[in-house]
Scaffold this motif. Structure first.
Motif, mmCIF file in Angstrom:
data_model
loop_
_atom_site.group_PDB
_atom_site.id
_atom_site.type_symbol
_atom_site.label_atom_id
_atom_site.label_comp_id
_atom_site.label_asym_id
_atom_site.label_seq_id
_atom_site.Cartn_x
_atom_site.Cartn_y
_atom_site.Cartn_z
ATOM 1 N N ALA A 1 -0.261 4.472 9.377
ATOM 2 C CA ALA A 1 0.322 3.333 8.670
ATOM 3 C C ALA A 1 0.953 2.345 9.639
ATOM 4 N N ALA A 2 1.671 2.856 10.658
ATOM 5 C CA ALA A 2 2.355 1.978 11.610
ATOM 6 C C ALA A 2 1.381 1.174 12.457
ATOM 7 N N SER A 3 0.163 1.670 12.621
ATOM 8 C CA SER A 3 -0.814 0.954 13.455
ATOM 9 C C SER A 3 -1.432 -0.242 12.742
ATOM 10 N N THR A 4 -1.267 -0.340 11.418
ATOM 11 C CA THR A 4 -1.911 -1.418 10.672
ATOM 12 C C THR A 4 -0.941 -2.296 9.895
ATOM 13 N N GLY B 1 7.305 -0.234 17.393
ATOM 14 C CA GLY B 1 7.933 -1.550 17.390
ATOM 15 C C GLY B 1 7.790 -2.289 16.076
ATOM 16 N N VAL B 2 7.799 -1.574 14.938
ATOM 17 C CA VAL B 2 7.693 -2.221 13.628
ATOM 18 C C VAL B 2 8.997 -1.993 12.858
ATOM 19 N N PRO B 3 9.381 -2.938 11.996
ATOM 20 C CA PRO B 3 10.592 -2.729 11.188
ATOM 21 C C PRO B 3 10.358 -1.677 10.110
ATOM 22 N N LEU B 4 11.434 -1.005 9.736
ATOM 23 C CA LEU B 4 11.371 0.082 8.766
ATOM 24 C C LEU B 4 12.088 -0.337 7.489
ATOM 25 N N VAL B 5 11.527 0.014 6.342
ATOM 26 C CA VAL B 5 12.224 -0.163 5.059
ATOM 27 C C VAL B 5 12.310 1.201 4.387
ATOM 28 N N VAL B 6 13.539 1.570 3.956
ATOM 29 C CA VAL B 6 13.817 2.907 3.444
ATOM 30 C C VAL B 6 13.984 2.853 1.926
ATOM 31 N N PHE B 7 13.205 3.667 1.226
ATOM 32 C CA PHE B 7 13.332 3.820 -0.222
ATOM 33 C C PHE B 7 13.897 5.217 -0.478
ATOM 34 N N PRO B 8 15.113 5.323 -1.029
ATOM 35 C CA PRO B 8 15.714 6.661 -1.210
ATOM 36 C C PRO B 8 14.904 7.519 -2.174
ATOM 37 N N GLY B 9 14.501 8.700 -1.699
ATOM 38 C CA GLY B 9 13.701 9.583 -2.538
ATOM 39 C C GLY B 9 14.001 11.045 -2.287
ATOM 40 N N THR C 1 0.856 -1.185 0.000
ATOM 41 C CA THR C 1 0.000 0.000 0.000
ATOM 42 C C THR C 1 0.890 1.234 0.000
ATOM 43 N N VAL C 2 0.712 2.088 -0.989
ATOM 44 C CA VAL C 2 1.534 3.293 -1.106
ATOM 45 C C VAL C 2 0.659 4.507 -0.846
ATOM 46 N N VAL C 3 1.062 5.306 0.134
ATOM 47 C CA VAL C 3 0.301 6.490 0.523
ATOM 48 C C VAL C 3 1.175 7.724 0.303
ATOM 49 N N GLU C 4 0.736 8.623 -0.584
ATOM 50 C CA GLU C 4 1.456 9.869 -0.811
ATOM 51 C C GLU C 4 0.805 10.982 -0.004
#
Length: 495
Positions: A253-256, A280-288, A237-240
């Motif tokens: 986003a982190a709550s779901t 307490g959720v893992p993070l994934v970084v997309f360089p932008g 799911t991508v949210v701009e």
């Protein structure tokens, strides 16, 4: 074999090589090259004094995406400089070979201005080969684009009659050697060992199922990167959202989500990291963003890098820098660096100009304005009052990639990289000296040490500070420390 026989044998080999070289040159001069007469002489002239390659490097840096393009451009130019120095200072004077006779070369091919230096080796071929090799060592994609142009420039020197083929081959070999010699002194990013980081458990999400990616649509190249995320991870799911709505989008986003994705610059990633730690959720970084320091230190330079780590479930734990009080609460966080002094003013000036002229030109203009009109701040650092041009606190020890410190080999070392540029005249020279000296040094102008905690007092209320490219304002005191291994983040694992 007697000395006279050895000299005779050596002379015989030279004669044979010269005869071969002359024969190939004559054959090339007499052969028709369809369409080459409109291209090769112009390429040959365009490569004079490295103009063609400097222009190519500028185009790569401006049009390329990510730090890899800029590194490739810089390494190409540096390799060219090494090759040119070797050719002009050593090789040309060591072998004084006359230029070819132009009788067999059609007039339409000849250069309007004939070179006056000796023929061996070809400086144009050396520069072309050095630039193309240097670029390819950092980026195979750019190398594949540059290589045909470099080969054409080398061939143009025989085509226009200013070099024998042997001159060109020798020059090209010297150019390739110069690029590899530079790599031996200044390693490429791919040569450096993988940063030491403790591995962490994270779910494998091959197509992004359970991933919510929040995109700051006003960050650098984030909008374009968001399209690549949708292609690489169709189930995500991508949210701009706009910068003003970023915190709310991240919290929702982190709550779901199973994993939280973020696409933007370092300031945007900073906000996402704080939310990911709290939830307490893992993070994934997309360089932008424009610089993407944190993503690049993780080894993530493209959306594909991040998607690969997500698919395999490769993740690490990293430290989170902390300063108290924070800009909007009891504490604030930083992934890269916290600073006081001239840098916060530089950030503010850059942000003011960036929408009008672009990020990199705005950074140069900001540096000039800041250093010209800046004044050192006065602060009590570790119990001692002193004037400071800059206080830099890095989240982990920064090391060199090339001439400037810009990479961290360990994002979970538990240490702060503290660098101080003392007050005094010529701030530009002092800042330059501190950058060149690097970590763990001391001088009357600057100092660099490791610490677990830094306490700063005696500040004028409202003193600006910068953290991950954002600017806040202090009270009279600040304390900077770390939360060790607080953040779990996806990271590609290199063998």
């Amino acid at each position: 074999m007697s000395p006279s026989n050895r000299r005779t044998a050596a002379g015989s080999w030279r004669d044979r090589l010269n005869a071969w070289d002359t024969a190939v040159f004559q054959a090339a001069a007499q052969r028709r090259w369809p369409a080459a007469e409109h291209v090769l002489p112009r390429l040959s002239r365009g490569a004079n004094h490295g103009v063609l390659w400097l222009g190519t490097a500028a185009g790569m840096a401006a049009l390329g995406t990510g730090a890899r393009s800029r590194r490739a451009a810089l390494r190409g130019v540096a390799s060219l400089a090494v090759a040119s120095a070797a050719i002009n200072l050593v090789a040309k004077s060591a072998v004084r070979r006359e230029r070819p006779v132009l009788d067999a070369v059609p007039v339409i091919r000849r250069l309007k201005r004939q070179p006056f230096t000796t023929s061996f080796p070809s400086g144009h071929a050396a520069s072309a080969a050095a630039f193309a090799t240097g670029v390819a060592l950092e980026s195979k994609g750019w190398g594949a684009l540059v290589a045909p142009v470099a080969a054409s420039v080398a061939a143009s020197r025989v085509y226009t009659g200013v070099h024998y083929p042997g001159d060109v081959l020798a020059g090209a070999a010297l150019g390739v050697g110069a690029a590899f010699a530079l790599r031996g002194v200044v390693p490429t990013r791919g040569q450096l060992p993988a940063p030491g980081r403790p591995p962490a458990a994270a779910p494998s999400l091959p197509e992004g199922d359970g991933l919510v990616v929040v995109v700051n649509r006003e960050s650098g190249s984030a909008t374009a990167a968001a399209g690549l995320v949708r292609e690489a991870l169709p189930l995500a799911t991508v949210v701009e959202c706009a910068p003003a709505d970023l915190t709310g989008c991240l919290e929702e986003a982190a709550s779901t989500c199973v994993a939280l994705g973020i696409c933007g610059g370092d300031g945007t990633v900073n906000q996402a990291a704080a939310v990911a730690v709290r939830r307490g959720v893992p993070l994934v970084v997309f360089p932008g963003g424009t610089l993407n320091h944190f993503a690049y230190d993780l080894g993530i330079e493209t959306v594909r890098d991040a998607a690969g780590a997500l698919a395999s479930g490769d993740a690490v734990r990293v430290d989170l820098g902390r300063f108290r009080p924070g800009p909007e609460g009891p504490e604030g966080y930083f992934l890269n660096a916290f600073s006081l002094g001239v840098y916060p003013e530089l950030v503010r000036t850059r942000e003011r100009w960036a929408p009008r002229i672009g990020g990199w030109p705005a950074g140069v203009l900001a540096a000039v304005e800041t250093l010209r009109g800046g004044h050192p701040l006065t602060a009590e650092l570790q119990g001692k009052q002193r004037p400071l041009w800059l206080l830099f606190v890095g989240n982990g020890l920064f090391r060199r990639v090339g001439p400037a410190p810009g990479r961290r080999h360990n994002l979970a070392d538990g240490l702060l990289d503290v660098r101080v540029v003392h007050g005094g005249r010529s701030p530009g020279l002092r800042l330059l000296a501190a950058a060149v000296a690097g970590p763990l040094t001391r001088s009357p102008a600057h100092a660099a040490v490791r610490r677990h905690r830094v306490r700063i007092a005696g500040l004028t209320p409202g003193t600006p500070y910068a953290y991950d490219g954002e600017v806040g304002h202090s009270g009279t005191e600040l304390t900077v420390d770390k939360l060790p291994e607080a953040l779990t983040v996806y990271c590609p694992m290199r063998p």
